[in-house]
Design an enzyme around this catalytic site. Structure first.
Site, short mmCIF file in Angstrom:
data_model
loop_
_atom_site.label_atom_id
_atom_site.label_comp_id
_atom_site.label_asym_id
_atom_site.label_seq_id
_atom_site.Cartn_x
_atom_site.Cartn_y
_atom_site.Cartn_z
N TYR A 56 40.76 16.14 -11.79
CA TYR A 56 40.92 14.89 -11.07
C TYR A 56 42.00 14.01 -11.68
O TYR A 56 42.57 13.14 -11.01
CB TYR A 56 39.59 14.12 -11.04
CG TYR A 56 38.56 14.75 -10.16
CD1 TYR A 56 38.54 14.51 -8.79
CD2 TYR A 56 37.60 15.61 -10.68
CE1 TYR A 56 37.59 15.11 -7.96
CE2 TYR A 56 36.65 16.22 -9.87
CZ TYR A 56 36.65 15.96 -8.51
OH TYR A 56 35.72 16.56 -7.70
N HIS B 276 31.26 17.39 1.47
CA HIS B 276 31.44 17.62 0.03
C HIS B 276 32.39 16.61 -0.60
O HIS B 276 32.34 16.38 -1.82
CB HIS B 276 31.96 19.04 -0.20
CG HIS B 276 31.99 19.45 -1.64
ND1 HIS B 276 30.87 19.74 -2.36
CD2 HIS B 276 33.04 19.60 -2.49
CE1 HIS B 276 31.20 20.06 -3.60
NE2 HIS B 276 32.51 19.98 -3.70
N LYS C 53 24.33 25.40 -8.88
CA LYS C 53 25.33 26.41 -8.54
C LYS C 53 25.44 27.50 -9.59
O LYS C 53 25.60 28.68 -9.28
CB LYS C 53 26.69 25.73 -8.33
CG LYS C 53 27.80 26.67 -7.90
CD LYS C 53 29.06 25.89 -7.63
CE LYS C 53 30.19 26.82 -7.18
NZ LYS C 53 31.44 26.08 -6.90
N HIS D 198 29.25 20.71 -13.75
CA HIS D 198 30.42 21.58 -13.89
C HIS D 198 30.20 22.54 -15.06
O HIS D 198 29.84 22.10 -16.15
CB HIS D 198 31.68 20.76 -14.14
CG HIS D 198 32.22 20.10 -12.91
ND1 HIS D 198 33.07 19.00 -12.96
CD2 HIS D 198 32.05 20.38 -11.60
CE1 HIS D 198 33.39 18.64 -11.72
NE2 HIS D 198 32.77 19.46 -10.88
N ARG E 222 31.16 13.93 -2.98
CA ARG E 222 31.06 14.28 -4.40
C ARG E 222 32.38 13.94 -5.12
O ARG E 222 32.37 13.38 -6.21
CB ARG E 222 30.73 15.76 -4.53
CG ARG E 222 30.69 16.31 -5.97
CD ARG E 222 30.16 17.75 -5.89
NE ARG E 222 30.38 18.52 -7.10
CZ ARG E 222 29.56 18.55 -8.14
NH1 ARG E 222 28.47 17.80 -8.13
NH2 ARG E 222 29.80 19.30 -9.19
N ARG F 208 25.92 18.07 -5.27
CA ARG F 208 26.38 18.99 -4.23
C ARG F 208 25.42 18.89 -3.05
O ARG F 208 24.23 18.66 -3.23
CB ARG F 208 26.42 20.42 -4.75
CG ARG F 208 27.35 20.64 -5.95
CD ARG F 208 27.29 22.07 -6.43
NE ARG F 208 28.19 22.30 -7.56
CZ ARG F 208 27.84 22.20 -8.84
NH1 ARG F 208 26.59 21.87 -9.16
NH2 ARG F 208 28.71 22.42 -9.80
#
Length: 311
Positions: A287, A244, A169, A278, A247, A144
């Site tokens: 994805y 972003h 995060k 994640h 990423r 990130r």
């Protein structure tokens, strides 16, 4: 200071002490407080909250975005109601809460190279070196942007070829491994950085032109300049490419490589989730549906497996 502002600051301090960062949420809540103060409102009401949530500063008509803003105040209102019975907690069904993820812009290798070339032309020299390194680092690690900007010098071990991504995060830390070419690029930046700014004002690995940490508020502005200089445009009807999205590009490229080399992609996906930081594997599985090329390869793999079973 208004009583509402004092309550909001106490609330944010309490939740941050419990480990919540509340960066965006805190900004939204204080925006709501200012909105109330401008109207001389002493209590939170549903009408005020809905009016604030739907009158966004950027004029967004997206109900999902507005609902997220509303959620910030709703959670605060639940807390506040125990202290101020006059507080009105907004209902949950006012705005659409259907979650939609925006399809990412996927950069080609040529576009990444063009971005790095444009970054290298930025003045002054340290800014150019930092931005070129930032783009390259995001492209090859999938970090990130905030994680890259917060990297401290001690987090980067070029001897071992590793990065420690600390306090990310979701409050977790992880280790990233670097390819020798990435190590060489970071070492070259480190030498240029120390030569251009031998006495930095911060301990971060990446420095701005004043020798301090990169300012997250200015990043998108600078990146928009680089996008224009590199001649990159989004397809009609799509949002402009973002930093972003590097990423996303890393994630998609990794999954495509796995499908093409014939490996077990499903077994590898948890590893990719861990690498990306994640908290929920669903963020990585997304994805599979979001990128047509991945979906086509997955469908082809499934057809091949069905054919083998049928034989």
């Amino acid at each position: 200071m208004s009583a509402l502002r004092a309550r909001a600051e106490e609330y944010l301090a309490m939740r941050r002490a419990l480990g919540f960062k509340l960066t965006t949420q805190g900004r939204h809540l204080m925006s709501f407080v200012r909105f109330c103060e401008e109207r001389s409102a002493d209590h939170v009401t549903a009408d005020l909250t809905i009016e604030w949530a739907t009158q966004t500063t950027r004029g967004s008509g997206d109900e999902v975005y507005q609902a997220r803003r509303l959620d910030v105040v709703r959670i605060f209102a639940r807390h506040l109601q125990a202290l101020d019975p006059a507080t009105d907690v907004p209902p949950t069904d006012v705005l659409s809460r259907r979650y939609r993820r925006i399809p990412p812009y996927l950069y080609s290798p040529k576009e990444v190279a063009a971005l790095m070339s444009a970054a290298g032309a930025l003045p002054p020299a340290l800014r150019a070196a930092t931005w070129k390194t930032l783009i390259g680092l995001l492209a090859v690690t999938g970090m990130r942007q905030g994680e890259a900007c917060r990297l401290e010098r001690d987090d980067v071990d070029l001897q071992a070829g590793t990065l420690v991504i600390a306090d990310s995060k979701f409050g977790k830390s992880r280790l990233a491994f670097l390819h020798p070419t990435a190590v060489a690029a970071l070492r070259a930046y480190e030498q240029a950085r120390d030569r251009l700014f031998p006495e930095p004002k911060g301990d971060t690995f990446l420095l701005n032109s004043r020798g301090g940490p990169l300012d997250g508020h200015n990043i998108q502005h600078t990146f928009a300049v680089l996008i224009a200089a590199a001649g990159i445009q989004a397809p009609p009807g799509r949002r402009a490419p973002q930093l972003h999205d590097l990423r996303h590009t890393f994630t998609v490229a990794t999954m495509l490589d796995w499908y093409r080399d014939g490996g077990n992609v499903q077994a590898r996906l948890p590893l990719l989730s861990t690498w990306l930081g994640h908290v929920d594997p669903k963020s990585t599985y997304w994805y599979l549906q979001a990128v047509p090329e991945i979906l086509a390869l997955a469908a082809g793999r499934l057809e091949q497996a069905d054919g083998q079973v049928a034989r």
